[in-house]
Motif scaffolding. Structure first.
Motif, PDB file in Angstrom:
ATOM      1  N   UNK A 221      39.742 -19.250  47.077  1.00 27.44           N
ATOM      2  CA  UNK A 221      38.587 -20.113  47.342  1.00 27.44           C
ATOM      3  C   UNK A 221      37.907 -19.640  48.615  1.00 27.44           C
ATOM      4  N   UNK A 222      36.674 -19.160  48.557  1.00 26.14           N
ATOM      5  CA  UNK A 222      35.969 -18.767  49.783  1.00 26.14           C
ATOM      6  C   UNK A 222      35.818 -19.960  50.722  1.00 26.14           C
ATOM      7  N   UNK A 223      36.306 -19.796  51.949  1.00 25.98           N
ATOM      8  CA  UNK A 223      36.239 -20.894  52.917  1.00 25.98           C
ATOM      9  C   UNK A 223      34.799 -21.309  53.199  1.00 25.98           C
ATOM     10  N   UNK A 224      33.870 -20.328  53.139  1.00 26.74           N
ATOM     11  CA  UNK A 224      32.473 -20.630  53.441  1.00 26.74           C
ATOM     12  C   UNK A 224      31.853 -21.616  52.453  1.00 26.74           C
ATOM     13  N   UNK A 225      32.514 -21.829  51.316  1.00 31.52           N
ATOM     14  CA  UNK A 225      31.992 -22.819  50.364  1.00 31.52           C
ATOM     15  C   UNK A 225      32.005 -24.223  50.968  1.00 31.52           C
TER      16      UNK A 225
END
Length: 685
Positions: free
Chosen positions: A98-102
């Motif tokens: 899961x991209x943290x920037x999401x």
């Protein structure tokens, strides 16, 4: 930057899943990700293992109108940088991250699983991470470069995640975004799991690989010496994508042409050296394996298309030099039970990495975003963003808005003033007005309310605008998509009721299609039913009713072929009958001209542009009145509103003759003297 790592208990992977470092911060996806209280994170600064607390969910109302979705803050260089870091193989199997920037999504956000293309990296959504992350729990599949899991094994990995999530939240849809090869994965999972509520978004799916333009090159690639493989990524990159459109990402659309050209040149120059990264992303042995995987994926998927029950949205490029995506859209559109298409005629194969493609906007505009079994026009609606507003009003509609230079007036304490200060700031509010021809007044009206009041108007429109009946396998982004994106919904009593209950700003045209598609000589004539359809509903919620009028259509266009003219032309008459066959007939049980709601496209000729004028009358309060229980008072209020609009139209037609800047020529001269951003004066109210 660093990647988080941790165990993924629901997948057939070893536990714990090995971590990998990347310039793009990511976190692992335990399949019940929304319920994980903390996620282990490797801190970049110290290398120590820390924990990222689960961020709270965000209510959709908290986003507000014209929020910043983060789209445009990342470019293709970030993709190459992320790919370069993430491909460092640890010998592990395919995995989710899961991209943290999401960031934290809104409350009850559905799950979105991204299934990558042939590269297998999983960062193909990097331009969309921030915008998607506000509305979805985003998880991306990473297939390590040396992994040799067969296609059916990859299908089972995705399938197991989908089954786990469906069991945990059976009423929540699961989105599968499949890019090229990932499109085959998504279709195969859907075919094997028809009872799961899946929504498939397929970007140039590789189901057409057997007809790919690169088929003649496959024997050459298999026999190419290893020392020459470094040239293959450069060749494939120009086949797969449009380098100019990729380089345009992040170049401001509002820049002057010389500056925009300079920025584009810099972007292209910095991007081209990065293409060598592709040789590491897909080395020779991996490329040959992935091509074989593509062949088996296409064959496996095509044999199961008949079993796909899920909603499918195809995003197809017209200049795809890798796959015959346009022809494949025709085939899939005819083969799948519930398939829609959005066709991008000027884009290449790597659609998600090219300029001007906002995946969230496409999902919203096509009405595909939902958080339960059925799409709800009220609770599933997401307000427009800054980037969406700029694209529509500052780019696509800029010339029209400059040509018409709308003058908006409102009534404040009984006095007519310029601007919208006479319009209430709190809902519920019902705006009732007249349609100009083809709804020409809508664009400037929506723009003014967004920019001056920071309010989105929920326009009640004819249901035909939301029908899929006339969509095709080469359907481009339509006006209907734009209207849905900016708040339009079908006109029904229940929709009006629910909007008022949420204190919305509602836009209603009682004259409907008959008014918007009027005949010659009927400019500014109201076609209203005799019954007070909306007054009592507004009174039930104490809504403020604001009558308004708009004029100017006769200053920008001339109606040369109306409904009566077209009905006298044999082939045109047959076409009108065909498009109206089976459509919902509003007010068919009402006598008079308002019942004549046949739809058609009039023949128009442009004029040297004049100006649009709007006037919002004195607000009519329904709170504390007896309108709801007294039909006579409701009828009287209805006639008062209609009469007020007719008076407004007469006023505007008379006063515009006093406007020294009614002609575009005079406005151009004024702004040449005072600056292009100067507000052009108008008549004295």
């Amino acid at each position: 930057m660093s990647l988080a790592f941790g165990s993924v208990p629901s997948l057939p992977l070893r536990d714990p899943v090995p971590g990998f470092r990347s310039r793009t911060p990511c976190r692992p996806a335990a399949v019940g990700g929304s319920r994980v209280e903390a996620v282990p994170v490797l801190k970049q600064e110290t290398g120590e293992l820390g924990f990222q607390k689960k961020a709270r969910k965000v209510e959709s109302e908290e986003l507000g109108v014209l929020y910043d979705d983060g789209y445009g803050g990342v470019n293709v260089k970030d993709y190459f940088d992320a790919a370069k870091e993430i491909i460092k193989d640890d010998g592990g199997p395919p995995r989710w991250f899961c991209p943290v920037e999401c960031g934290p999504p809104i409350k009850d956000a559905p799950l979105l699983l991204f299934l990558p293309g042939t590269d297998g990296v999983g960062v193909g959504l990097i331009l969309h991470h921030k915008s998607l992350g506000k509305f979805f729990e985003v998880r991306c599949l990473h297939i390590p470069v040396n992994d040799r899991t067969p296609f059916e094994g990859l299908v089972k990995i995705v399938e197991q995640s989908a089954n786990y999530e469906h069991a945990a939240s059976p009423n929540r849809p699961i989105y599968l975004v499949g890019d090229s090869f990932g499109g085959c994965l998504a279709l195969s999972v859907a075919a094997r799991n028809p009872t799961i509520d899946l929504i498939l978004i397929l970007v140039n799916p590789a189901t057409s690989f057997a007809r790919s333009q690169i088929q003649p090159l496959l024997p050459l690639l298999e026999n190419l010496p290893s020392n020459l493989h470094v040239t293959v990524p450069y060749l494939l990159s120009f086949i797969m994508s449009d380098p100019v459109k990729m380089a345009m990402v992040g170049v401001g659309n509002d820049l002057p042409p010389p500056q925009a050209l300079e920025e584009l040149s810099k972007s292209l120059t910095s991007m081209l050296p990065l293409l060598s990264v592709l040789a590491d992303v897909i080395p020779r042995d991996a490329l040959l394996w992935r091509l074989k995987l593509l062949k088996s994926a296409a064959a496996y998927t095509n044999s199961r298309l008949h079993a796909v029950e899920a909603e499918v949205l195809l995003l197809v490029s017209g200049k795809d030099n890798l796959l015959p995506s346009g022809d494949e859209a025709d085939r899939l559109w005819a083969s799948l039970k519930n398939c829609r298409v959005r066709y991008f005629k000027d884009n290449g194969h790597t659609l998600l990495l090219e300029d001007g493609i906002n995946l969230v906007s496409i999902i919203k505009g096509t009405g595909l975003y939902r958080r339960s079994r059925q799409y709800d026009y009220i609770t599933d609606y997401l307000p427009p963003t800054i980037s969406e507003s700029r694209k529509l009003f500052d780019q696509e509609s800029q010339l029209f808005n400059l040509a018409t230079d709308a003058v908006l007036l409102s009534t404040l304490n009984g006095r007519i003033v310029r601007g919208l200060s006479g319009v209430p700031n709190e809902g519920p509010v019902l705006f009732v007005g007249n349609h100009m021809l083809m709804g020409l007044e809508l664009g400037p009206l929506y723009e003014a309310f967004l920019k001056e009041k920071n309010v989105i108007l929920r326009g009640l429109a004819h249901p035909i605008l939301f029908s899929r009946k006339y969509e095709t396998s080469r359907q481009e982004i339509s006006r209907s998509d734009t209207m849905t994106l900016f708040g339009a919904l079908p006109v029904t009593p229940i929709n009006m009721y629910r909007l008022f209950s949420r204190k919305s700003f509602v836009l209603l045209y009682p004259g409907g299609a008959r008014e918007a598609l009027h005949r010659k000589g009927e400019e500014y004539k109201l076609f209203w039913p005799d019954q007070p359809e909306f007054v009592r509903m507004a009174a039930r919620f104490g809504a403020t009713i604001i009558p308004f009028g708009a004029v100017g259509e006769d200053d920008v266009t001339e109606l040369v072929l109306d409904y009566n003219d077209l009905k006298n032309i044999p082939f045109a008459r047959e076409w009108i009958e065909e498009i109206n066959q089976g459509t919902i007939k509003l007010r068919s049980d009402i006598d008079g001209e308002v019942s004549d709601q046949d739809l058609y496209i009039p023949g128009l000729l442009p004029k040297f542009p004049g100006r649009f004028y709007y006037l919002f009358g004195k607000p009519i309060e329904t709170r504390g009145t007896n309108i709801l229980r007294d039909r006579k008072k409701a009828n009287a209020a209805y006639m008062q509103i209609k009469s007020e609009i007719e008076n407004i139209l007469s006023y505007l037609k008379r006063k515009r003759q006093e406007d020294p800047y009614r002609s575009i020529a005079q406005r151009i001269l004024y702004q040449a003297s005072w600056g292009s951003s100067a507000q052009v004066p108008t008549f004295e109210p």
